[in-house]
Every structure is written in structure tokens, then in C-alpha cells.
Scaffold this motif. Structure first.
Motif, PDB file in Angstrom:
ATOM      1  N   PRO A  15       0.808  -1.224   0.000  1.00 16.78           N
ATOM      2  CA  PRO A  15       0.000   0.000   0.000  1.00 16.78           C
ATOM      3  C   PRO A  15       0.847   1.283   0.000  1.00 16.78           C
ATOM      4  N   HIS A  16       2.112   1.187  -0.390  1.00 15.34           N
ATOM      5  CA  HIS A  16       2.995   2.351  -0.414  1.00 15.34           C
ATOM      6  C   HIS A  16       3.207   2.853  -1.838  1.00 15.34           C
ATOM      7  N   LEU A  17       3.497   4.138  -1.944  1.00 10.93           N
ATOM      8  CA  LEU A  17       3.868   4.689  -3.240  1.00 10.93           C
ATOM      9  C   LEU A  17       4.814   5.862  -3.011  1.00 10.93           C
ATOM     10  N   ILE A  18       5.520   6.240  -4.068  1.00 13.23           N
ATOM     11  CA  ILE A  18       6.395   7.403  -4.017  1.00 13.23           C
ATOM     12  C   ILE A  18       5.940   8.377  -5.090  1.00 13.23           C
ATOM     13  N   LEU A  19       5.712   9.616  -4.663  1.00 11.63           N
ATOM     14  CA  LEU A  19       5.275  10.674  -5.560  1.00 11.63           C
ATOM     15  C   LEU A  19       6.431  11.650  -5.761  1.00 11.63           C
ATOM     16  N   ASP A  20       6.844  11.805  -7.018  1.00 11.10           N
ATOM     17  CA  ASP A  20       7.947  12.701  -7.357  1.00 11.10           C
ATOM     18  C   ASP A  20       7.392  14.104  -7.586  1.00 11.10           C
ATOM     19  N   VAL A  21       7.706  15.011  -6.663  1.00 11.84           N
ATOM     20  CA  VAL A  21       7.261  16.399  -6.767  1.00 11.84           C
ATOM     21  C   VAL A  21       8.491  17.276  -6.998  1.00 11.84           C
ATOM     22  N   ASN A  22       8.698  17.664  -8.256  1.00 13.86           N
ATOM     23  CA  ASN A  22       9.847  18.504  -8.616  1.00 13.86           C
ATOM     24  C   ASN A  22      11.177  17.926  -8.120  1.00 13.86           C
ATOM     25  N   GLY A  23      11.319  16.623  -8.278  1.00 13.65           N
ATOM     26  CA  GLY A  23      12.579  15.986  -7.916  1.00 13.65           C
ATOM     27  C   GLY A  23      12.657  15.476  -6.493  1.00 13.65           C
ATOM     28  N   VAL A  24      11.664  15.790  -5.668  1.00 14.65           N
ATOM     29  CA  VAL A  24      11.627  15.294  -4.287  1.00 14.65           C
ATOM     30  C   VAL A  24      10.639  14.131  -4.222  1.00 14.65           C
ATOM     31  N   GLY A  25      11.103  12.988  -3.740  1.00 13.94           N
ATOM     32  CA  GLY A  25      10.234  11.817  -3.668  1.00 13.94           C
ATOM     33  C   GLY A  25       9.548  11.708  -2.317  1.00 13.94           C
ATOM     34  N   TYR A  26       8.228  11.875  -2.301  1.00 16.84           N
ATOM     35  CA  TYR A  26       7.445  11.752  -1.072  1.00 16.84           C
ATOM     36  C   TYR A  26       6.902  10.331  -0.973  1.00 16.84           C
ATOM     37  N   GLU A  27       7.204   9.669   0.141  1.00 18.95           N
ATOM     38  CA  GLU A  27       6.678   8.324   0.357  1.00 18.95           C
ATOM     39  C   GLU A  27       5.349   8.424   1.087  1.00 18.95           C
ATOM     40  N   LEU A  28       4.327   7.814   0.528  1.00 21.43           N
ATOM     41  CA  LEU A  28       2.989   7.858   1.120  1.00 21.43           C
ATOM     42  C   LEU A  28       2.436   6.457   1.282  1.00 21.43           C
ATOM     43  N   GLU A  29       1.540   6.329   2.241  1.00 25.63           N
ATOM     44  CA  GLU A  29       0.768   5.105   2.385  1.00 25.63           C
ATOM     45  C   GLU A  29      -0.673   5.454   2.062  1.00 25.63           C
ATOM     46  N   VAL A  30      -1.333   4.603   1.277  1.00 22.79           N
ATOM     47  CA  VAL A  30      -2.680   4.923   0.812  1.00 22.79           C
ATOM     48  C   VAL A  30      -3.622   3.745   1.056  1.00 22.79           C
ATOM     49  N   PRO A  31      -4.921   4.017   1.227  1.00 19.05           N
ATOM     50  CA  PRO A  31      -5.891   2.929   1.300  1.00 19.05           C
ATOM     51  C   PRO A  31      -6.078   2.327  -0.091  1.00 19.05           C
ATOM     52  N   MET A  32      -6.576   1.126  -0.139  1.00 15.91           N
ATOM     53  CA  MET A  32      -6.749   0.460  -1.431  1.00 15.91           C
ATOM     54  C   MET A  32      -7.735   1.205  -2.328  1.00 15.91           C
ATOM     55  N   THR A  33      -8.701   1.897  -1.732  1.00 16.80           N
ATOM     56  CA  THR A  33      -9.668   2.645  -2.540  1.00 16.80           C
ATOM     57  C   THR A  33      -8.982   3.745  -3.346  1.00 16.80           C
ATOM     58  N   THR A  34      -7.899   4.293  -2.809  1.00 18.62           N
ATOM     59  CA  THR A  34      -7.106   5.273  -3.557  1.00 18.62           C
ATOM     60  C   THR A  34      -6.217   4.573  -4.568  1.00 18.62           C
ATOM     61  N   LEU A  35      -5.626   3.463  -4.157  1.00 20.46           N
ATOM     62  CA  LEU A  35      -4.719   2.726  -5.040  1.00 20.46           C
ATOM     63  C   LEU A  35      -5.390   2.343  -6.351  1.00 20.46           C
ATOM     64  N   TYR A  36      -6.659   1.938  -6.282  1.00 25.66           N
ATOM     65  CA  TYR A  36      -7.376   1.504  -7.479  1.00 25.66           C
ATOM     66  C   TYR A  36      -7.486   2.619  -8.518  1.00 25.66           C
ATOM     67  N   ARG A  37      -7.453   3.859  -8.074  1.00 27.25           N
ATOM     68  CA  ARG A  37      -7.678   4.989  -8.988  1.00 27.25           C
ATOM     69  C   ARG A  37      -6.392   5.621  -9.501  1.00 27.25           C
ATOM     70  N   LEU A  38      -5.272   5.160  -9.028  1.00 22.55           N
ATOM     71  CA  LEU A  38      -4.014   5.782  -9.429  1.00 22.55           C
ATOM     72  C   LEU A  38      -3.700   5.521 -10.895  1.00 22.55           C
ATOM     73  N   PRO A  39      -3.046   6.468 -11.559  1.00 19.91           N
ATOM     74  CA  PRO A  39      -2.639   6.250 -12.947  1.00 19.91           C
ATOM     75  C   PRO A  39      -1.415   5.338 -13.008  1.00 19.91           C
ATOM     76  N   SER A  40      -0.912   5.110 -14.179  1.00 18.69           N
ATOM     77  CA  SER A  40       0.283   4.292 -14.339  1.00 18.69           C
ATOM     78  C   SER A  40       1.500   5.037 -13.805  1.00 18.69           C
ATOM     79  N   VAL A  41       2.534   4.277 -13.464  1.00 18.11           N
ATOM     80  CA  VAL A  41       3.787   4.884 -12.995  1.00 18.11           C
ATOM     81  C   VAL A  41       4.323   5.828 -14.065  1.00 18.11           C
TER      82      VAL A  41
END
Length: 201
Positions: A15-41
Motif C-alpha cells: 500500500p505504499h507509493l512514491i510521488l515525485d514532486v519537482n525531484g523530491v520523492g514523497y513516500e505515502l501510504e494509501v488505502p486500497m480505494t485510492t490505489l485503485y484509482r491511481l494512474p500508471s507509474v
């Protein structure tokens, strides 16, 4: 402190992901309901966030809908409910399903969530009943439609699904049985998680 992030999805390991915001990688934990809606890497996404500050860590939680974040905040305000249990509840049930569960005082559905026993379920339903009255008039979240990917399911997809279910609190044996019960091939890890959770809850 951090209320919203917009960037490119760099990694996705439920349930983890990393979001690259202007070169900074933010590690987040998300519920599965959010995971299902995420776009491709590699594709852009905006997530509403909640930061939990502990003595030993700063933990960032992400949500596709602002309404999901508000539910998360309501849950962690309850006695005995931490972020892990809140994510488990939100992963097993859609926001509207959880609201209906509270309205109907349905303990039988809640006790299927890992970490929720009968006494905990009864207490949660009582404490949430008044809090959820305002939610009845709020707009609902659109029904999810997840398209399975073509081709045979890769072992990595199964492993990701197993890891995500265990991270949510299911025992390894339970997670393995749930994933093994999915007969259809060619599913993404997200779709496997969704079907496994629906089979458990």
C-alpha cells in the motif's frame, strides 16, 4: 502541514507509493480505494494528504478524494483507532459502504476487517453514528471501474497483492488463500487486491 501533493507517480508498491514532486520523492501510504484509482507509474496525479508526526517518524498518508481524507481523520480521532486500522477499514469498505454500515449498525461486516473484533466493531459503530450524520448529505464517491490488464498475471502482481493484504493486517495464510481463490488470469495487482478484499469482507 502538507495538505496536498501534485507530482508524477514514481513507484507503486501497495500500500505504499512514491510521488515525485519537482525531484523530491514523497513516500505515502494509501488505502486500497485510492490505489485503485491511481494512474500508471510516470503519470501525474494529485493526492490529498495527512501528515502524522510521531517521535520516531513522520508518516504521510495520501487520498484520491478529499472526502476519503476527512473519513481518515474522523477514524483516527476515535479511541483505539490508529492510522493502520483506519486504512484497513477504508481498504475493506468504500466510504459510502462504511457510512451505510454505521447507519445500519452492522457489526457483522466490520468484524471481517483485520484488527476489528466484535467489541471494537460495536464501539466504532456507536461512536461513529453521530459523527456520520453530516455525511449523509455529502456527495457520494463515483463507483469504481477497474479494467483488468491483458495477459497472464505476473508473479510480481501476486506478490504485490499478498504484501498489500498482509500490510493491511491480514494473516499471510488468509492473504494467500484469498489471492489463490482468484481464478482469472491477466489481472493487475490492484485488481487482485480489490477482488481479494471483496472476497474477505
Amino acid at each position: 502541514m502538507i495538505g496536498r501533493l501534485r507530482g508524477n507517480l514514481a513507484e507503486k508498491q501497495p500500500p505504499h507509493l512514491i510521488l515525485d514532486v519537482n525531484g523530491v520523492g514523497y513516500e505515502l501510504e494509501v488505502p486500497m480505494t485510492t490505489l485503485y484509482r491511481l494512474p500508471s507509474v510516470g503519470e501525474p496525479v494529485t493526492l490529498h494528504t495527512h501528515l502524522v508526526v510521531r517521535e520516531d517518524a513522520h508518516l504521510l498518508y495520501g487520498f484520491f478524494e478529499k472526502r476519503e481524507r476527512e473519513l481518515f481523520r474522523e477514524l483516527i480521532r476515535l479511541n483505539g483507532v490508529g492510522p493502520k486500522l483506519a486504512l484497513a477499514l477504508m481498504s475493506g469498505l468504500e466510504v459510502d459502504e462504511l457510512v451505510r454500515c454505521v447507519q445500519a449498525q452492522d457489526t457483522s461486516t466490520l468484524v471481517k476487517i483485520p484488527g476489528v473484533g466484535k467489541k471494537t466493531a460495536e464501539r466504532l459503530l456507536v461512536e461513529l453514528k453521530d459523527r456520520f450524520k453530516a455525511w449523509e448529505s455529502m456527495p457520494t464517491i463515483a463507483t469504481l471501474v477497474v479494467e483488468p490488464r491483458v495477459g497472464a498475471a505476473a508473479p510480481s502482481a501476486e506478490n504485490d497483492a499478498l504484501a498489500a493484504l498482509v500490510a493491511l493486517g491480514f494473516k499471510p495464510q488468509e492473504a494467500s488463500r484469498a489471492v489463490s481463490a482468484i481464478r482469472e488470469e491477466g489481472l493487475s495487482s490492484e485488481e487482485m487486491i480489490r477482488r481479494a478484499l471483496k472476497g474477505m469482507v
